[in-house]
Design an enzyme around this catalytic site. Structure first.
Site, PDB file in Angstrom:
ATOM      1  CD  GLU A   1      12.381  98.259 103.356  1.00  0.00           C
ATOM      2  OE1 GLU A   1      11.188  98.352 103.601  1.00  0.00           O
ATOM      3  OE2 GLU A   1      12.638  98.550 102.182  1.00  0.00           O
TER       4      GLU A   1
ATOM      5  CB  THR B   1       1.199 107.469  97.591  1.00  0.00           C
ATOM      6  OG1 THR B   1       2.296 107.048  98.547  1.00  0.00           O
ATOM      7  CG2 THR B   1       0.477 106.168  97.932  1.00  0.00           C
TER       8      THR B   1
END
Length: 543
Positions: free
Chosen positions: A360, A492
């Site tokens: 992440e 997006t």
């Protein structure tokens, strides 16, 4: 910086005065014979995931791949079905697509089916965008998709209060009232593609003007660096609440849309492309750093005091693909060269882990300092000495994010270098090996853990796995003329919108300019930031 000049890097190479915008996609791309095999594997992963969703979670937002149940993190409107619409169509799954369209036609967007407020940003990029994109992809055969897009947008429109040009980020649908709170530029500045497309198909230009007005306001405010707006913004006062600069979560898609919006609409207003180009120029001059091990190119953050923070994130790795797109549109080789190196830096976070899957968030030491904002243990130092980055403590997980593979897709389509196909194949293999869960596929809590166990699976498969990860991998191995990035602009959430032929040029060719207003540093934050890409299952979890 590997032979590039930082000082006035873009201004020196900017094209002005009738220079034609470049096509993004390399002509004559030829796929190797192995591509079809890899594409079939990706489709199999998608269909296995979707089949598990249908069995255990149909009609709900997400499936839980370990407990074989569901969650409703997006107001209970069936987010996975809606978000998967465009991938189903692109993969040629006509029956599943028609089934999903019928489901969308029955959604009641007048109320939330959960007690949660409605995110204007998340709802726009998923529900609104998927419906409009699917309408275009399927040849405008399903007008119900526009009807439903209009219904959800009308409910969200109460986020604009009075004379405010910035919408509030959350709305209570059941009472049609906004939640009065601070927002961020990603939430407020990532609506133009979706709402302008809705305006086109409804004939109501108010949708476009609302979304555009928010971006224009953000772009007009004083910034810490030219073109680089900080994260937090107060819709009530149209002022920034901090001075933190990042291309990562909380800011990311605002910058992304600054160049995608002019490409989709061919607007003659240069404010969007010029602001994007100025932001890239400032980033190259100030935020571009190289790791002291491996010489990897990264984009650092800058904090409220103006100090460089040597961190990166999976979310921020979209920026390489965005820079490839914008660099090509501006016919600027400098931007594209930086983008390809940034893409390599992001891929290194995949190539360096035991599972072959990136974390992440990560950090590093660079030519601009060692500040990372966290304590560096001997174990992290050792990892850095081997790989040129280390995984941030608490960010060891992979939450099915698409950004690294998104940029890899752009790099392949723009260059034709087959190393990007190899990378996509490597990721596909890792997903097969480590993400195959008791039901479908799921993220993992630790990308360094190669022992498969239920405890290492994140028990939540969000809709963007279907909308983004699977689509970008599938298209990487697909005929390059299918959904060409010279003919479609991806939002997006990876929903493609049909674009007109490109203009002769985008932007004025001016960097910064006299209109730029400087924000003084250090800056004392005046309000809290909303959670970045919030997911309830991630809160408080210890890896």
């Amino acid at each position: 910086m590997k032979g590039f000049l930082l000082c006035a890097a873009l201004a020196c190479s900017f094209n002005v005065g009738g220079v034609f915008a470049g096509l993004v996609q390399k002509s004559g791309l030829v796929l190797p014979s192995s591509a079809k095999t890899h594409q079939a594997t990706v489709k199999s992963i998608f269909l296995d995931s979707y089949s598990a969703y249908k069995k255990y979670a149909w009609g709900h937002d997400d499936m839980t791949p370990v407990t074989k149940s569901f969650t409703d993190s997006r107001n209970g409107w069936g987010a996975t079905i809606v978000d998967a619409l465009t991938t189903l169509y692109i993969m040629g799954e006509e029956d599943l697509f028609e089934e999903a369209v019928a489901f969308v036609g029955q959604i009641d967007y007048n109320i939330s089916h959960t007690t949660d407020t409605v995110s204007v940003f998340e709802t726009s990029i998923r529900y609104l965008a998927a419906a409009l994109s699917a309408y275009e992809l399927s040849g405008q055969k399903h007008p119900i998709l526009v009807t439903k897009a209009k219904q959800v947008a009308d409910k969200m429109s109460v986020a604009w209060v009075g004379s405010n040009t910035i919408p509030f980020g959350e709305v209570e649908f059941n009472s049609s009232t906004p939640q009065i709170a601070t927002s961020n530029i990603a939430e407020a500045g990532t609506l133009t593609l979706e709402w302008s497309t809705l305006a086109k198909y409804t004939g109501n230009d108010t949708y476009r003007r609302l979304a555009e007005g928010s971006v224009r306001t953000i772009a007009s405010l004083p910034d810490p660096l030219p073109g680089l707006a900080p994260q937090g913004i107060d819709p009530s006062t149209s002022t920034f609440t901090d001075a933190y600069l990042t291309w990562g979560g909380g800011s990311d898609s605002y910058f992304e849309y600054l160049i995608k919006y002019p490409r989709l609409t061919n607007t003659n207003d240069n404010v969007f492309a010029d602001t994007w180009a100025t932001a890239v120029d400032s980033s190259i001059k100030r935020l571009a750093v190289t790791s002291t091990v491996g010489n990897h190119l990264y984009l650092a953050d800058q904090d409220d005091t103006g100090e460089i923070v040597n961190v990166g994130s999976h979310l921020a790795c979209y920026m390489a693909g965005n820079w490839i797109l914008g660099g090509k549109l501006l016919n600027n080789a400098t931007i594209v060269d930086y983008a390809l190196q940034l893409n390599d830096g992001c891929w290194n976070t995949y190539a360096s882990t035991a599972t072959g899957i990136g974390p992440e968030a990560f950090a590093y030491f660079s030519n601009k300092g060692n500040y990372t904002g966290q304590t560096v243990t001997p174990e992290l130092q050792t990892f850095f000495d081997q790989h040129g980055f280390f995984i941030e403590t608490g960010s060891e997980y992979y939450y099915l994010r698409p950004e690294v593979l998104e940029s890899n897709f752009y790099a392949w389509r723009a260059t034709g270098d087959t190393k990007y196909l190899d990378r996509a194949a490597s990721a596909t293999s890792s997903f097969q090996k480590f993400l195959s869960a008791p039901a479908g596929f799921g993220g993992i809590w630790n990308v360094s853990d190669t022992v498969k166990s239920d405890d290492n699976f994140i028990d939540d498969t969000e809709s963007f796995w279907f909308a983004e990860v699977m689509k970008y991998l599938y298209l990487t191995f697909d005929d390059p003329n299918h959904i060409s990035i010279d003919e479609w602009v991806f939002n997006t959430e990876a929903h493609p919108f049909q674009a007109p032929p490109p203009k002769a040029s985008y932007g004025s060719g001016t960097i910064g300019g006299s209109a730029f207003k400087q924000m003084s540093l250090p800056f004392k934050p005046t309000g809290p930031l909303p959670a970045v890409s919030p997911a309830p299952i991630l809160k408080g979890h210890k890896v």
